[in-house]
Write a protein that holds these residues in place. Structure first.
Motif, PDB file in Angstrom:
ATOM      1  N   SER A  58       0.820  -1.213   0.000  1.00 42.45           N
ATOM      2  CA  SER A  58       0.000   0.000   0.000  1.00 42.45           C
ATOM      3  C   SER A  58       0.854   1.264   0.000  1.00 42.45           C
ATOM      4  CB  SER A  58      -0.932   0.019   1.212  1.00 42.45           C
ATOM      5  OG  SER A  58      -0.199   0.327   2.396  1.00 42.45           O
ATOM      6  N   GLY A  59       2.079   1.156   0.509  1.00 44.34           N
ATOM      7  CA  GLY A  59       2.935   2.327   0.614  1.00 44.34           C
ATOM      8  C   GLY A  59       2.591   3.208   1.794  1.00 44.34           C
ATOM      9  N   ASN A  60       1.641   2.786   2.609  1.00 45.35           N
ATOM     10  CA  ASN A  60       1.188   3.579   3.753  1.00 45.35           C
ATOM     11  C   ASN A  60       1.857   3.199   5.063  1.00 45.35           C
ATOM     12  OD1 ASN A  60      -0.664   5.109   2.251  1.00 45.35           O
ATOM     13  ND2 ASN A  60      -2.142   3.437   2.339  1.00 45.35           N
ATOM     14  N   ALA A  61       2.750   2.205   5.034  1.00 48.78           N
ATOM     15  CA  ALA A  61       3.399   1.744   6.261  1.00 48.78           C
ATOM     16  C   ALA A  61       4.905   1.981   6.190  1.00 48.78           C
ATOM     17  CB  ALA A  61       3.119   0.262   6.493  1.00 48.78           C
ATOM     18  N   SER A  62       5.455   2.554   7.248  1.00 44.84           N
ATOM     19  CA  SER A  62       6.911   2.678   7.347  1.00 44.84           C
ATOM     20  C   SER A  62       7.489   1.425   7.989  1.00 44.84           C
ATOM     21  CB  SER A  62       7.300   3.910   8.150  1.00 44.84           C
ATOM     22  OG  SER A  62       6.773   3.849   9.457  1.00 44.84           O
ATOM     23  N   ALA A  63       6.640   0.689   8.725  1.00 46.62           N
ATOM     24  CA  ALA A  63       7.061  -0.568   9.352  1.00 46.62           C
ATOM     25  C   ALA A  63       5.861  -1.494   9.491  1.00 46.62           C
ATOM     26  CB  ALA A  63       7.678  -0.314  10.727  1.00 46.62           C
ATOM     27  N   VAL A  64       6.122  -2.777   9.330  1.00 40.73           N
ATOM     28  CA  VAL A  64       5.114  -3.813   9.557  1.00 40.73           C
ATOM     29  C   VAL A  64       5.744  -4.821  10.506  1.00 40.73           C
ATOM     30  CG1 VAL A  64       3.747  -5.652   8.502  1.00 40.73           C
ATOM     31  CG2 VAL A  64       4.029  -3.475   7.305  1.00 40.73           C
ATOM     32  N   ILE A  65       5.044  -5.089  11.600  1.00 45.05           N
ATOM     33  CA  ILE A  65       5.524  -6.039  12.596  1.00 45.05           C
ATOM     34  C   ILE A  65       4.619  -7.251  12.532  1.00 45.05           C
ATOM     35  CG2 ILE A  65       5.978  -6.450  15.039  1.00 45.05           C
ATOM     36  CD1 ILE A  65       5.893  -2.922  13.699  1.00 45.05           C
ATOM     37  N   VAL A  66       5.215  -8.407  12.247  1.00 43.25           N
ATOM     38  CA  VAL A  66       4.473  -9.660  12.100  1.00 43.25           C
ATOM     39  C   VAL A  66       5.065 -10.716  13.028  1.00 43.25           C
ATOM     40  CG1 VAL A  66       3.794  -9.175   9.716  1.00 43.25           C
ATOM     41  CG2 VAL A  66       5.886 -10.417  10.154  1.00 43.25           C
TER      42      VAL A  66
END
Length: 131
Positions: A89-97
């Motif tokens: 999406s380009g809307n996240a600077s970080a994703v934590i999974v």
């Protein structure tokens, strides 16, 4: 100064693996990186499989709480597809999974994150610690 409630493990005490700090094992490095990423215009997204971060923890590391999203569990989509969509999406600077994602898929997420300038972090799953 904000004091942390130590009754539950804090984010900095958990075991993290980061795409940016592949050789670093310091959890404080991840929190420091999240602090810098929270200065950007994008979101920091925690999937539902990750423990919900507490406001006092985030504040103690100067992470802008208003930039943090903790997803609710999805009835129809798995964690991997949600992480892919968040990155693309380009809307996240970080994703934590969670670390529950297969190693091959973790590598895929890291590469995708690099492509979209999004940091990807993998954490131990603590879904029972949600509040």
């Amino acid at each position: 100064m904000i004091h942390l409630n130590r009754s539950l493990p804090s984010l900095a005490q958990e075991h993290f693996v980061s795409s940016s700090f592949a050789n670093a094992h310091s959890n404080l490095d991840m929190m420091s990186r999240l602090e810098r990423l929270s200065q950007q215009q994008q979101w920091i997204l925690f999937t539902a499989q990750c423990r919900r971060p507490r406001v006092n923890e985030l504040s103690a590391y100067r992470i802008q709480c208003e930039k943090v999203i903790h997803m609710k569990p999805s009835q129809s989509r798995d964690e991997l597809s949600i992480a892919i969509q968040a990155i693309q999406s380009g809307n996240a600077s970080a994703v934590i999974v969670s670390k529950g994602i297969a190693k091959a898929d973790q590598s895929r997420l890291i590469q995708l994150g690099k492509q979209f300038q999004c940091e990807v972090f993998f954490v131990d799953s603590h879904s029972s610690a949600l509040h």
